[in-house]
Enzyme design. Structure first.
Site, PDB file in Angstrom:
ATOM      1  N   HIS B 149       0.846  -1.192   0.000  1.00 32.63           N
ATOM      2  CA  HIS B 149       0.000   0.000   0.000  1.00 32.63           C
ATOM      3  C   HIS B 149       0.879   1.239   0.000  1.00 32.63           C
ATOM      4  O   HIS B 149       2.090   1.151   0.230  1.00 32.63           O
ATOM      5  CB  HIS B 149      -0.926   0.016   1.232  1.00 32.63           C
ATOM      6  CG  HIS B 149      -0.202   0.152   2.531  1.00 32.63           C
ATOM      7  ND1 HIS B 149       0.210  -0.950   3.278  1.00 32.63           N
ATOM      8  CD2 HIS B 149       0.206   1.233   3.244  1.00 32.63           C
ATOM      9  CE1 HIS B 149       0.830  -0.529   4.366  1.00 32.63           C
ATOM     10  NE2 HIS B 149       0.850   0.795   4.378  1.00 32.63           N
ATOM     11  N   HIS B 197      -5.506  -2.284   3.812  1.00 33.62           N
ATOM     12  CA  HIS B 197      -5.554  -1.062   3.004  1.00 33.62           C
ATOM     13  C   HIS B 197      -4.725  -1.210   1.740  1.00 33.62           C
ATOM     14  O   HIS B 197      -3.706  -1.875   1.719  1.00 33.62           O
ATOM     15  CB  HIS B 197      -5.136   0.191   3.774  1.00 33.62           C
ATOM     16  CG  HIS B 197      -3.893   0.084   4.586  1.00 33.62           C
ATOM     17  ND1 HIS B 197      -3.188  -1.074   4.776  1.00 33.62           N
ATOM     18  CD2 HIS B 197      -3.209   1.028   5.292  1.00 33.62           C
ATOM     19  CE1 HIS B 197      -2.144  -0.835   5.545  1.00 33.62           C
ATOM     20  NE2 HIS B 197      -2.124   0.412   5.872  1.00 33.62           N
ATOM     21  N   HIS B 211       4.488   7.180   2.820  1.00 33.38           N
ATOM     22  CA  HIS B 211       5.328   5.986   2.668  1.00 33.38           C
ATOM     23  C   HIS B 211       4.800   5.027   1.615  1.00 33.38           C
ATOM     24  O   HIS B 211       3.637   5.069   1.230  1.00 33.38           O
ATOM     25  CB  HIS B 211       5.507   5.251   4.006  1.00 33.38           C
ATOM     26  CG  HIS B 211       4.254   4.656   4.580  1.00 33.38           C
ATOM     27  ND1 HIS B 211       3.479   5.286   5.528  1.00 33.38           N
ATOM     28  CD2 HIS B 211       3.636   3.472   4.350  1.00 33.38           C
ATOM     29  CE1 HIS B 211       2.442   4.519   5.853  1.00 33.38           C
ATOM     30  NE2 HIS B 211       2.504   3.411   5.155  1.00 33.38           N
ATOM     31  N   HIS B 243       1.088  -1.852  14.786  1.00 29.85           N
ATOM     32  CA  HIS B 243       0.105  -0.799  14.587  1.00 29.85           C
ATOM     33  C   HIS B 243      -1.163  -1.101  15.388  1.00 29.85           C
ATOM     34  O   HIS B 243      -1.587  -2.255  15.461  1.00 29.85           O
ATOM     35  CB  HIS B 243      -0.319  -0.733  13.116  1.00 29.85           C
ATOM     36  CG  HIS B 243       0.664  -0.112  12.206  1.00 29.85           C
ATOM     37  ND1 HIS B 243       1.188   1.132  12.400  1.00 29.85           N
ATOM     38  CD2 HIS B 243       1.213  -0.560  11.048  1.00 29.85           C
ATOM     39  CE1 HIS B 243       2.011   1.424  11.405  1.00 29.85           C
ATOM     40  NE2 HIS B 243       2.057   0.415  10.581  1.00 29.85           N
ATOM     41  N   TYR B 252       9.530   1.128   9.761  1.00 28.07           N
ATOM     42  CA  TYR B 252       9.642   2.195   8.752  1.00 28.07           C
ATOM     43  C   TYR B 252      11.089   2.628   8.602  1.00 28.07           C
ATOM     44  O   TYR B 252      11.830   2.679   9.594  1.00 28.07           O
ATOM     45  CB  TYR B 252       8.846   3.435   9.173  1.00 28.07           C
ATOM     46  CG  TYR B 252       7.350   3.295   9.127  1.00 28.07           C
ATOM     47  CD1 TYR B 252       6.649   3.426   7.934  1.00 28.07           C
ATOM     48  CD2 TYR B 252       6.629   3.054  10.291  1.00 28.07           C
ATOM     49  CE1 TYR B 252       5.263   3.329   7.894  1.00 28.07           C
ATOM     50  CE2 TYR B 252       5.245   2.947  10.264  1.00 28.07           C
ATOM     51  CZ  TYR B 252       4.562   3.092   9.063  1.00 28.07           C
ATOM     52  OH  TYR B 252       3.193   2.996   9.034  1.00 28.07           O
ATOM     53  N   GLU B 262       8.059   1.042   4.179  1.00 36.07           N
ATOM     54  CA  GLU B 262       7.583   0.255   5.322  1.00 36.07           C
ATOM     55  C   GLU B 262       7.670  -1.213   4.954  1.00 36.07           C
ATOM     56  O   GLU B 262       7.367  -1.606   3.831  1.00 36.07           O
ATOM     57  CB  GLU B 262       6.116   0.614   5.645  1.00 36.07           C
ATOM     58  CG  GLU B 262       5.550  -0.164   6.827  1.00 36.07           C
ATOM     59  CD  GLU B 262       4.063   0.109   7.102  1.00 36.07           C
ATOM     60  OE1 GLU B 262       3.385   0.661   6.232  1.00 36.07           O
ATOM     61  OE2 GLU B 262       3.606  -0.258   8.201  1.00 36.07           O
TER      62      GLU B 262
END
Lengths: 304, 304, 304, 304
Positions: B149, B197, B211, B243, B252, B262
């Site tokens: 993503h 996502h 990112h 997360h 990251y 990431e």
């Protein structure tokens, strides 16, 4: 729009209370309701009212599986496609089962009963949807995230697979072919949800169930699952290993009625344009059990 | 039918050869082609020709992201919906970039360039689709499975999110709201593919990139990724953690041009009926970094 | 014969009941007894009566650490060696603390109080020693296997390290040296037990404690620990990462009194002939935090 | 002082070059030398010159195992104790094998040849001992950290176990007893190094070897090992599972000559005061394979 996922399965068990104990304490599902001799269960990470229904019966096996569609009017759309394929179907009215809305019901070419539905009471996951923790406190047993898939057997894998792709707009992630390439003896079918499979079919007698699979996060959770099963004296069919097909990690075992269960983890992501993987039957041992590289008699023969 | 996934991103890098070295040796992508100053890369588990394009430029950042649609005629369908939303768009003809077919191109309310495409040369994954091994020999570096993503910033999160749900039929897994509930300051958007996502938007300046994320399998792979980054003296932004949003595991770091990368693992499964999770802005620290529970200045400020 | 391990530590806490709640519910130790204002705790996988003693006090910090020797007559042997090194010591009689036998007590060159003991009531691990399960049911919190090590600070690392190797026959797994090689600013000391360290010393003020570490099995358990800490709003010092020194995986956090705790996993095996690893002070960032590669102010300054 | 660890084993293989390929490419050891028909190998994380010697022969099996003692004069000390126990022994002079110093050699009550040694050339680990990385670049195959233990069979487990505890000052972590408690049929023996075992004995024919085990870090490394074995068509004996005994995680397989190998991970820590765990023979299935809970014929019968 389309089918979203396998949302529910109803299975037959022989001693209801013993089965409820097993599915709540060892598997770690939550009992969400009882009605007319059926017990309704869900996993902690599912938001719909239930995903597994236990029905007391004289023999184990599958009553039906059900796929959830994205919109209520998908029912009419698939009704037409299913009839065009040549299956007869009927409507099931809202309230036939606990928390469920209207559904359509039909029989697969393999004789299994299938339903499509959209409406079901939403109860939410155990972590909620406001600033949620990654996992809930107080998990019990294996504590899978969800019902993941079922594997069923049938005489004519080609036709049932064609039914899923043509009538239900689903997709094939992997198929097993005889070495001469002439017959399909296994197929792994998914909806637009990224899963490696929502349902699988393996050559065998019609109407039979091979296993019900629950999803756990990773290879460590498969170990934890197997430890818990051993602590509870659950009978294993296959101890932890990797699948060639789906790449997933797995362990198989039997519920108190002899229905095979699986704790399944990982696997790749799929999309509608996923290039179907072919396994030739001479490699099926490695396809199913990537390490052992041969099937076991119990894995082939124990069906319910 | 619909959008399947984020399929590609083109980013700007400042020293092309140094960047190619980084993305192939440290990230572990494969160079699949070069043309007109661009280098095309793919991950080992992707079957399309490329997922990342590097473009040499004076400053880092995003050139465009591109979503792959299920059918060629989805282009016309979304063309209409995008125009209805009020965005101007244009067709990009086949062959404009290496291995790519026709596409449509438009600008988001946040100023980012986006494309939709269906046609792209299919080269297959490194493990093939006949009796494949679960992973290929000879992996290099972090060796992610795929581009996962991108996260972008914009002034008006509400409108860009509405664009994705209304014009592109995509879905919101999570959103971040101001404490008074009046403004959306973050949204996490997915297609029908089970991912947490495909793209995310965070309140910030228009046209900027936060990112580019690559998918790795699990928490151990995040550790391996971080070890490899440290061995290669790559600058970290955030060391391994979980997360709150997506539940995923993450680290990251920055590419040689300062574009944030990431390595992202796990996360839940989504469907069109996934109940959107809300994070309130006072909990955003825990939402982003579940352990540290507060944002860092570099994480907020370093944009390209 | 020799010292077997760090067996116990007594630390000062400021609110006893709040601390007991934290060490039993969040860390997951078991309360095994109380006596004279002290609370005795053990981890589920330890077989001796206790490994951590909480003592209510006006300030946090270390009361003493204690090493268990293999035989009762090792006390006399080490008594002699400790006196030869120049430390004064005294005998502590059996029954001074709950479940403990006779011990010798002395002060390190860094001012810390240390005891050696052999006798302590053995209560066994939670899994027992007859056909045991690999882990017990009903674990709470982080549920570490054991007290693993303590890290203390002192002005003269060279002398205290020499004390451990010469007077106590212990070994150095790693040391940190100034870049000119002239001063030792850190040392990691182990007994004949394969551990990466039983105790560590870092240059700093005398008599102070840097952290108390508990052992968890692996990198996934470090994640679980960090998740539990966040759920319980425990203040982190360092979120999950890898150590360069010991190669272990780690997360640091603070107990309610401000004593730093660590959940530590993995690391290599040591033996008396282990070739001591040297870190030069310019690389100490990477030595301590392999990914971030620099120390944080709180990690250096927060001592109790 | 005492025995530190099992340091080396020499095994017989039938096709030397095929075996070297297997132990270097599949297991991932490093060839460190050849001399007089023997090939010397070490794991990347071992600092002594070699830990495994391959000797070409007409049949597979064990030539000898060797324990490393802490000091040169431990040889004389144990020489006396071994003779007191009733074993005849001889000195082996320095240089008899590559990189090795003087040793003592004797025969166990079970007929196996054993050596004790102190001197061996030290070559260091692959990561070095100055600011080392946690793992080296360029690892091949399973890439274990070390030779971990061997399991041997013998008629009189009680006597050979008594030999290790009385003559060699080693310790028993676990033992398997007949249900009536009268006969010991298995014992797991460790030195002062925290390991679950350096050597194990199982009731069976004298002079035979059951397996040679290599240490890998964790359950994910066991999966990786099994994947690599399957990719290389290595014959499995037991696919990944957990041991009841030692709690470790494991997979068993055969080298090209039929010598059983194990990739072993985790397990608890031991000390001289570790309370020996007893397994009763009726639970041996669960003791060996915690999930399957029964032994397989090949696991019992395949000895070399």
């Amino acid at each position: 729009m389309a089918i979203m996922r396998i949302g529910k399965a109803e299975i037959r068990v022989m001693d209801l209370e013993e089965s409820v104990k097993y599915y709540t304490n060892v598997i770690g599902l939550e009992e969400v309701g009882r009605s007319e001799g059926r017990v309704y269960l869900k996993a902690w990470d599912e938001f719909d009212h239930h995903s597994l229904i236990l029905q007391e019966a004289d023999s184990p096996g599958l009553d039906h599986i059900a796929f959830k569609v994205e919109h209520e009017d998908d029912l009419a759309k698939y009704e037409k496609k299913i009839e065009q394929f040549g299956c007869t179907l009927k409507r099931i009215s809202k309230g036939t089962r606990l928390a469920e809305g209207e559904a359509i019901s039909f029989e697969l070419p393999t004789g299994h009963q299938v339903e499509l539905y959209h409406e079901i009471v939403r109860v939410g996951t155990k972590t909620g949807n406001l600033n949620p923790a990654p996992w809930p406190d107080g998990m019990r047993g294996i504590a899978p995230h969800r019902l993941d898939h079922l594997a069923l057997t049938g005489e004519d894998i080609n036709t049932v697979t064609r039914f899923f792709t043509e009538a239900l707009d689903m997709f094939i992630s992997e198929k097993i072919m005889t070495v001469d390439g002439e017959e399909m003896v296994g197929s792994f079918i998914f909806a637009r949800n990224g899963k490696a499979h929502d349902v699988a079919f393996i050559k065998g007698p019609d109407k039979k169930m091979h296993h019900v699979a629950f999803y756990v996060d990773n290879w460590y959770e498969v170990l934890k699952a197997a430890d818990i099963l051993s602590k509870n004296n659950v009978q294993f069919d296959v101890t932890p290993t990797r699948h060639g097909i789906t790449r997933g990690q797995t362990t198989y075992f039997f519920d108190p009625s002899g229905n095979r269960n699986e704790a399944f983890a990982s696997g790749y992501i799929t999309y509608p344009d996923f290039p179907t993987i072919t396994w030739t039957e001479d490699k099926i041992g490695q396809g199913i059990f990537y390490h052992r590289r041969e099937l076991t008699e119990s894995f082939i023969k124990a069906l319910t």
